[in-house]
Scaffold this motif. Structure first.
Motif, PDB file in Angstrom:
ATOM      1  N   ARG A   1      25.503  86.224  -8.136  1.00  0.00           N
ATOM      2  CA  ARG A   1      25.539  85.320  -6.998  1.00  0.00           C
ATOM      3  C   ARG A   1      26.657  85.760  -6.045  1.00  0.00           C
ATOM      4  N   PRO A   2      26.581  85.386  -4.777  1.00  0.00           N
ATOM      5  CA  PRO A   2      27.648  85.755  -3.841  1.00  0.00           C
ATOM      6  C   PRO A   2      29.018  85.317  -4.357  1.00  0.00           C
ATOM      7  N   GLY A   3      29.966  86.222  -4.281  1.00  0.00           N
ATOM      8  CA  GLY A   3      31.303  85.939  -4.772  1.00  0.00           C
ATOM      9  C   GLY A   3      31.503  86.234  -6.244  1.00  0.00           C
ATOM     10  N   ALA A   4      30.437  86.609  -6.952  1.00  0.00           N
ATOM     11  CA  ALA A   4      30.565  86.977  -8.361  1.00  0.00           C
ATOM     12  C   ALA A   4      31.461  88.201  -8.496  1.00  0.00           C
ATOM     13  N   ARG A   5      32.027  88.374  -9.676  1.00  0.00           N
ATOM     14  CA  ARG A   5      32.974  89.458  -9.896  1.00  0.00           C
ATOM     15  C   ARG A   5      32.418  90.453 -10.914  1.00  0.00           C
ATOM     16  N   LEU A   6      32.702  91.718 -10.659  1.00  0.00           N
ATOM     17  CA  LEU A   6      32.287  92.819 -11.524  1.00  0.00           C
ATOM     18  C   LEU A   6      33.529  93.587 -11.964  1.00  0.00           C
ATOM     19  N   GLY A   7      33.664  93.767 -13.269  1.00  0.00           N
ATOM     20  CA  GLY A   7      34.766  94.551 -13.789  1.00  0.00           C
ATOM     21  C   GLY A   7      34.268  95.870 -14.356  1.00  0.00           C
ATOM     22  N   VAL A   8      34.608  96.969 -13.677  1.00  0.00           N
ATOM     23  CA  VAL A   8      34.329  98.313 -14.197  1.00  0.00           C
ATOM     24  C   VAL A   8      35.559  98.696 -15.008  1.00  0.00           C
ATOM     25  N   PHE A   9      35.396  98.727 -16.325  1.00  0.00           N
ATOM     26  CA  PHE A   9      36.557  98.703 -17.214  1.00  0.00           C
ATOM     27  C   PHE A   9      36.482  99.799 -18.278  1.00  0.00           C
ATOM     28  N   HIS A  10      37.668 100.305 -18.642  1.00  0.00           N
ATOM     29  CA  HIS A  10      37.816 101.208 -19.789  1.00  0.00           C
ATOM     30  C   HIS A  10      39.123 100.866 -20.492  1.00  0.00           C
ATOM     31  N   PRO A  11      39.100 100.711 -21.814  1.00  0.00           N
ATOM     32  CA  PRO A  11      40.327 100.409 -22.554  1.00  0.00           C
ATOM     33  C   PRO A  11      41.123 101.681 -22.863  1.00  0.00           C
ATOM     34  N   ILE A  12      41.082 102.607 -21.932  1.00  0.00           N
ATOM     35  CA  ILE A  12      41.767 103.890 -22.049  1.00  0.00           C
ATOM     36  C   ILE A  12      41.966 104.395 -20.625  1.00  0.00           C
TER      37      ILE A  12
ATOM     38  N   LEU B   1      37.931  96.143  -9.943  1.00  0.00           N
ATOM     39  CA  LEU B   1      37.380  94.797  -9.822  1.00  0.00           C
ATOM     40  C   LEU B   1      36.651  94.656  -8.493  1.00  0.00           C
ATOM     41  N   GLY B   2      35.356  94.388  -8.566  1.00  0.00           N
ATOM     42  CA  GLY B   2      34.557  94.228  -7.364  1.00  0.00           C
ATOM     43  C   GLY B   2      34.098  92.795  -7.187  1.00  0.00           C
ATOM     44  N   VAL B   3      33.875  92.406  -5.929  1.00  0.00           N
ATOM     45  CA  VAL B   3      33.344  91.088  -5.600  1.00  0.00           C
ATOM     46  C   VAL B   3      32.012  91.288  -4.900  1.00  0.00           C
ATOM     47  N   ARG B   4      31.021  90.533  -5.302  1.00  0.00           N
ATOM     48  CA  ARG B   4      29.676  90.680  -4.760  1.00  0.00           C
ATOM     49  C   ARG B   4      29.653  90.233  -3.329  1.00  0.00           C
ATOM     50  N   ASN B   5      29.101  91.058  -2.444  1.00  0.00           N
ATOM     51  CA  ASN B   5      29.033  90.746  -1.030  1.00  0.00           C
ATOM     52  C   ASN B   5      28.036  89.613  -0.756  1.00  0.00           C
ATOM     53  N   GLY B   6      28.188  88.989   0.404  1.00  0.00           N
ATOM     54  CA  GLY B   6      27.220  87.974   0.807  1.00  0.00           C
ATOM     55  C   GLY B   6      27.722  86.573   0.613  1.00  0.00           C
TER      56      GLY B   6
ATOM     57  N   PHE C   1      40.195  94.164 -23.817  1.00  0.00           N
ATOM     58  CA  PHE C   1      38.893  93.582 -23.467  1.00  0.00           C
ATOM     59  C   PHE C   1      39.054  92.130 -23.042  1.00  0.00           C
ATOM     60  N   SER C   2      39.859  91.373 -23.764  1.00  0.00           N
ATOM     61  CA  SER C   2      40.084  89.970 -23.395  1.00  0.00           C
ATOM     62  C   SER C   2      40.738  89.873 -22.025  1.00  0.00           C
ATOM     63  N   TRP C   3      41.698  90.750 -21.758  1.00  0.00           N
ATOM     64  CA  TRP C   3      42.354  90.770 -20.450  1.00  0.00           C
ATOM     65  C   TRP C   3      41.350  91.082 -19.347  1.00  0.00           C
ATOM     66  N   ALA C   4      40.479  92.065 -19.573  1.00  0.00           N
ATOM     67  CA  ALA C   4      39.487  92.428 -18.558  1.00  0.00           C
ATOM     68  C   ALA C   4      38.548  91.263 -18.266  1.00  0.00           C
ATOM     69  N   VAL C   5      38.127  90.553 -19.300  1.00  0.00           N
ATOM     70  CA  VAL C   5      37.251  89.391 -19.105  1.00  0.00           C
ATOM     71  C   VAL C   5      37.979  88.313 -18.309  1.00  0.00           C
ATOM     72  N   GLU C   6      39.261  88.127 -18.543  1.00  0.00           N
ATOM     73  CA  GLU C   6      40.029  87.130 -17.787  1.00  0.00           C
ATOM     74  C   GLU C   6      39.983  87.416 -16.286  1.00  0.00           C
ATOM     75  N   GLN C   7      39.936  88.696 -15.917  1.00  0.00           N
ATOM     76  CA  GLN C   7      39.937  89.051 -14.496  1.00  0.00           C
ATOM     77  C   GLN C   7      38.643  88.646 -13.793  1.00  0.00           C
ATOM     78  N   LEU C   8      37.598  88.345 -14.547  1.00  0.00           N
ATOM     79  CA  LEU C   8      36.336  87.899 -13.946  1.00  0.00           C
ATOM     80  C   LEU C   8      36.410  86.448 -13.480  1.00  0.00           C
ATOM     81  N   ARG C   9      37.406  85.706 -13.957  1.00  0.00           N
ATOM     82  CA  ARG C   9      37.639  84.308 -13.539  1.00  0.00           C
ATOM     83  C   ARG C   9      36.394  83.451 -13.750  1.00  0.00           C
ATOM     84  N   LEU C  10      35.823  83.564 -14.916  1.00  0.00           N
ATOM     85  CA  LEU C  10      34.640  82.772 -15.261  1.00  0.00           C
ATOM     86  C   LEU C  10      35.028  81.322 -15.545  1.00  0.00           C
ATOM     87  N   SER C  11      34.068  80.433 -15.373  1.00  0.00           N
ATOM     88  CA  SER C  11      34.258  79.012 -15.639  1.00  0.00           C
ATOM     89  C   SER C  11      33.249  78.541 -16.671  1.00  0.00           C
TER      90      SER C  11
END
Length: 203
Positions: A137-148, A198-203, A32-42
């Protein structure tokens, strides 16, 4: 509230399993921590845990956005949010019973969304993805994740009688689904022991 058949069955499935949920999956914290890291939040960002369950991702999400950021956990099963509260997760985030297809969030304000274990329980994944795109917001990241792993997940759903739409995360389907929902698939990690689209919001 009039529940759809899918939502009612999903709520029934998770209600009976909510208490002690994380005790039965004790090794998921690292993933879960790894998946959150992929969102590159600040620090200062707003983030959503969509289908938060017991709130396992809320801890790394709060760490990523810091005290000035905002974290919302939303789930359709009240018993799972009671478990989140028992674990102290409501002290680090706002947790609400709700439908990911109708998020209580204004447009274009969220920097990252984690959807862990969510899409296989949605009969209308495109509608939910569009709603998540609305609040992102544009450029936001979405993680569709499963720990399995994806195949192990499908086998688990079948053995436990879960009402699931496992094809929603099929490697050939997830990209078009994200595109219909307003996201561009940036990366797919379809591993034996985890899954992350990992998806990036269009626009």
């Amino acid at each position: 509230m009039n529940l759809s058949r899918d939502l009612a069955q999903t709520r029934e499935f998770f209600t009976s399993r909510a208490e002690g949920w994380e005790d039965r999956h004790p090794d998921d914290d690292v993933l879960f921590s790894w998946a959150v890291e992929q969102l590159r939040l600040s620090p200062g960002d707003a983030a959503i845990d969509a289908g938060c369950g017991s709130g396992r991702a809320l801890v790394p999400l709060r760490a990523a956005v810091g005290p000035q950021g905002a974290v919302l956990g939303i789930d359709a099963t009240p018993a799972m949010l009671l478990e989140a509260a028992r674990l102290g997760r409501q002290s680090i985030s706002v947790c609400a019973v709700g439908d990911v297809g109708r998020l209580p969030v204004r447009d274009n304000c969220v920097a990252g969304i984690l959807a862990a274990g969510l899409l296989p329980h949605l009969p209308d994944p495109v509608g939910a993805l569009r709603e998540m795109s609305r609040v992102a917001r544009p450029g936001a990241r979405l993680g569709v994740f499963h720990p399995i792993g994806r195949l192990a997940l499908a086998a688990r759903h079948q053995s436990r009688g879960a009402h699931a739409h496992d094809m929603n995360i099929d490697p050939h389907r997830i990209g078009p689904l994200l595109a219909e929902g307003g996201w561009t698939l940036e990366h797919l990690d379809d591993a034996d022991d985890h899954y992350l689209a990992l998806g990036v919001r269009n626009g």
